[in-house]
Design a protein around this motif. Structure first.
Motif, mmCIF file in Angstrom:
data_model
loop_
_atom_site.group_PDB
_atom_site.id
_atom_site.type_symbol
_atom_site.label_atom_id
_atom_site.label_comp_id
_atom_site.label_asym_id
_atom_site.label_seq_id
_atom_site.Cartn_x
_atom_site.Cartn_y
_atom_site.Cartn_z
ATOM 1 N N ALA B 49 0.836 -1.206 0.000
ATOM 2 C CA ALA B 49 0.000 0.000 0.000
ATOM 3 C C ALA B 49 0.867 1.251 0.000
ATOM 4 O O ALA B 49 0.604 2.222 -0.727
ATOM 5 C CB ALA B 49 -0.926 -0.013 1.215
ATOM 6 N N ALA B 53 0.765 3.622 -3.372
ATOM 7 C CA ALA B 53 -0.180 4.691 -3.016
ATOM 8 C C ALA B 53 -0.490 5.620 -4.191
ATOM 9 O O ALA B 53 -1.620 6.080 -4.350
ATOM 10 C CB ALA B 53 0.373 5.494 -1.848
ATOM 11 N N ALA B 56 -3.571 4.920 -6.348
ATOM 12 C CA ALA B 56 -4.910 4.948 -5.735
ATOM 13 C C ALA B 56 -5.689 6.160 -6.238
ATOM 14 O O ALA B 56 -5.106 7.130 -6.741
ATOM 15 C CB ALA B 56 -4.774 5.019 -4.213
ATOM 16 N N VAL B 60 -8.102 8.770 -1.710
ATOM 17 C CA VAL B 60 -7.653 7.737 -0.766
ATOM 18 C C VAL B 60 -6.636 8.310 0.216
ATOM 19 O O VAL B 60 -5.698 9.007 -0.176
ATOM 20 C CB VAL B 60 -7.052 6.528 -1.527
ATOM 21 N N ILE B 62 -3.854 7.179 2.431
ATOM 22 C CA ILE B 62 -3.060 5.955 2.501
ATOM 23 C C ILE B 62 -2.757 5.542 3.942
ATOM 24 O O ILE B 62 -2.633 4.332 4.234
ATOM 25 C CB ILE B 62 -1.765 6.084 1.656
ATOM 26 N N VAL B 65 -5.485 3.368 5.021
ATOM 27 C CA VAL B 65 -5.406 2.077 4.322
ATOM 28 C C VAL B 65 -4.368 1.182 5.013
ATOM 29 O O VAL B 65 -4.608 -0.007 5.249
ATOM 30 C CB VAL B 65 -5.038 2.268 2.835
ATOM 31 N N ASP B 130 -10.965 4.227 0.695
ATOM 32 C CA ASP B 130 -9.833 3.631 1.428
ATOM 33 C C ASP B 130 -9.955 2.106 1.474
ATOM 34 O O ASP B 130 -8.979 1.387 1.246
ATOM 35 C CB ASP B 130 -9.768 4.181 2.861
ATOM 36 N N PHE B 133 -9.427 0.488 -2.062
ATOM 37 C CA PHE B 133 -8.009 0.400 -2.432
ATOM 38 C C PHE B 133 -7.307 -0.673 -1.592
ATOM 39 O O PHE B 133 -6.526 -1.477 -2.113
ATOM 40 C CB PHE B 133 -7.312 1.763 -2.258
ATOM 41 N N SER B 136 -7.994 -4.064 -2.939
ATOM 42 C CA SER B 136 -7.248 -4.299 -4.182
ATOM 43 C C SER B 136 -5.817 -4.729 -3.875
ATOM 44 O O SER B 136 -5.288 -5.668 -4.469
ATOM 45 C CB SER B 136 -7.202 -3.028 -5.033
ATOM 46 N N GLY B 175 -10.106 -0.996 -7.362
ATOM 47 C CA GLY B 175 -9.421 0.013 -6.547
ATOM 48 C C GLY B 175 -8.099 0.478 -7.134
ATOM 49 O O GLY B 175 -7.597 1.539 -6.759
ATOM 50 N N ALA B 176 -7.516 -0.325 -8.040
ATOM 51 C CA ALA B 176 -6.181 -0.001 -8.561
ATOM 52 C C ALA B 176 -6.076 -0.437 -10.022
ATOM 53 O O ALA B 176 -5.335 -1.359 -10.355
ATOM 54 C CB ALA B 176 -5.115 -0.694 -7.707
#
Lengths: 195, 195
Positions: B49, B53, B56, B60, B62, B65, B130, B133, B136, B175-176
């Motif tokens: 993550a 980042a 994203a 988001v 991070i 996350v 959040d 992502f 993902s 998400g990604a």
């Protein structure tokens, strides 16, 4: 094309990072079934930071501490782990770790390599409030594991309570004094009941 | 006294969390030497993550996350891991995980228990940017490990590229999307060269 080579560098770093799961520490996991590895240790100390954030100095930014802890052991992929109660040449180890940081963070795209390297350098220097708290957290987790596993690396290295005070206590107390007061009492009780 | 019992609750949670290092996943580590455990997996996905980042959605955060990913698998201490390509009763598993969340987050002081439970509930619901992502990221890491280890859980469960697209691709792409485009090409190449 540029996007894809950027991701290729990021995945090269993330796939290299997997090797940290094969680096074994002196501390066993809670049930004494095997040594802890530095990958799962990095998760556990990041969780410690998240849980114990309220015991940090008010200026500590816990999100930066968590990032430092996620990165802090990656250099062990090349340089190995040096148990705090073991014998090692500190200057030689530091040189090895700097070379490891050059190689491993250097796998990332340039701007991210600089960002991560700066976080790692800050953690190692242990001068900012974030790094000081992170170092305390990194030192407190093995105390709990050694107690849970019936002695762990203390047993292996014949460590005394005075040595824990000198080698670990000073570092934990510097960044997390209330945490040290709490865990120090438990460690003392552990030593008394083991004798 | 209150301070000390507060810390006792926090350490009870952190020491219980160590059991996650004994929960084994279907995916092997990179060298295919052993299954990955959910503790080191949690570290690795938090690092994913941090590195990914920039891929994203702009909204988001991070840091949230990363916290979700540090917590997301703790329920497996009671409920076990359910491989995405294996057979399991989703409703029964969800019920087990909710009971596990009650017990494990319930070890913490009350306000922190609520805060961590809310992060876990948000992650599980997969509705906020959040959490989307984070989900993902949690799904993309095993793809890289399966390729590195020569097939990993795909080999064990006889998984096809179509099944990966359906079970994993939809979640990663949600998400990604740029990360999915990149890794999907590598996975396709892996399958073609394995045949």
């Amino acid at each position: 094309m540029k996007h894809s080579s950027f991701l290729a560098q990021q995945f090269a770093f993330l796939e290299e990072a997997d090797r940290l799961k094969n680096i074994l520490r002196a501390t066993p996991i809670h049930d004494d079934s095997r040594p802890e590895n530095s990958g799962e240790h990095s998760w556990h100390v990041a969780l410690y930071a998240m849980v114990l954030a309220g015991h940090a100095a008010p200026e500590v930014r816990i999100d930066r501490v968590i990032k430092m802890l996620l990165l802090h052991d990656l250099v062990e992929i090349d340089a190995g782990d040096t148990p705090i109660h073991g014998d090692f040449d500190a200057a030689e180890q530091e040189a090895k770790e700097k070379l490891a940081a050059d190689r491993i963070f250097g796998l990332l795209p340039a701007a991210q390599a600089l960002e991560f390297r700066a976080l790692w350098d800050e953690f190692e220097a242990a001068e900012t409030p974030d790094a000081i708290f992170g170092k305390s957290i990194d030192r407190v987790q093995p105390l709990a594991l050694n107690m849970a596993s019936g002695g762990g690396s203390w047993r292996e290295y014949n460590v005394t309570l005075d040595q824990i005070d000198a080698r670990v206590g000073t570092k934990v107390a510097r960044g997390a004094p209330t945490v040290w007061t709490y865990i120090r009492a438990r460690v003392e009780h552990f030593f008394v009941t083991q004798d």
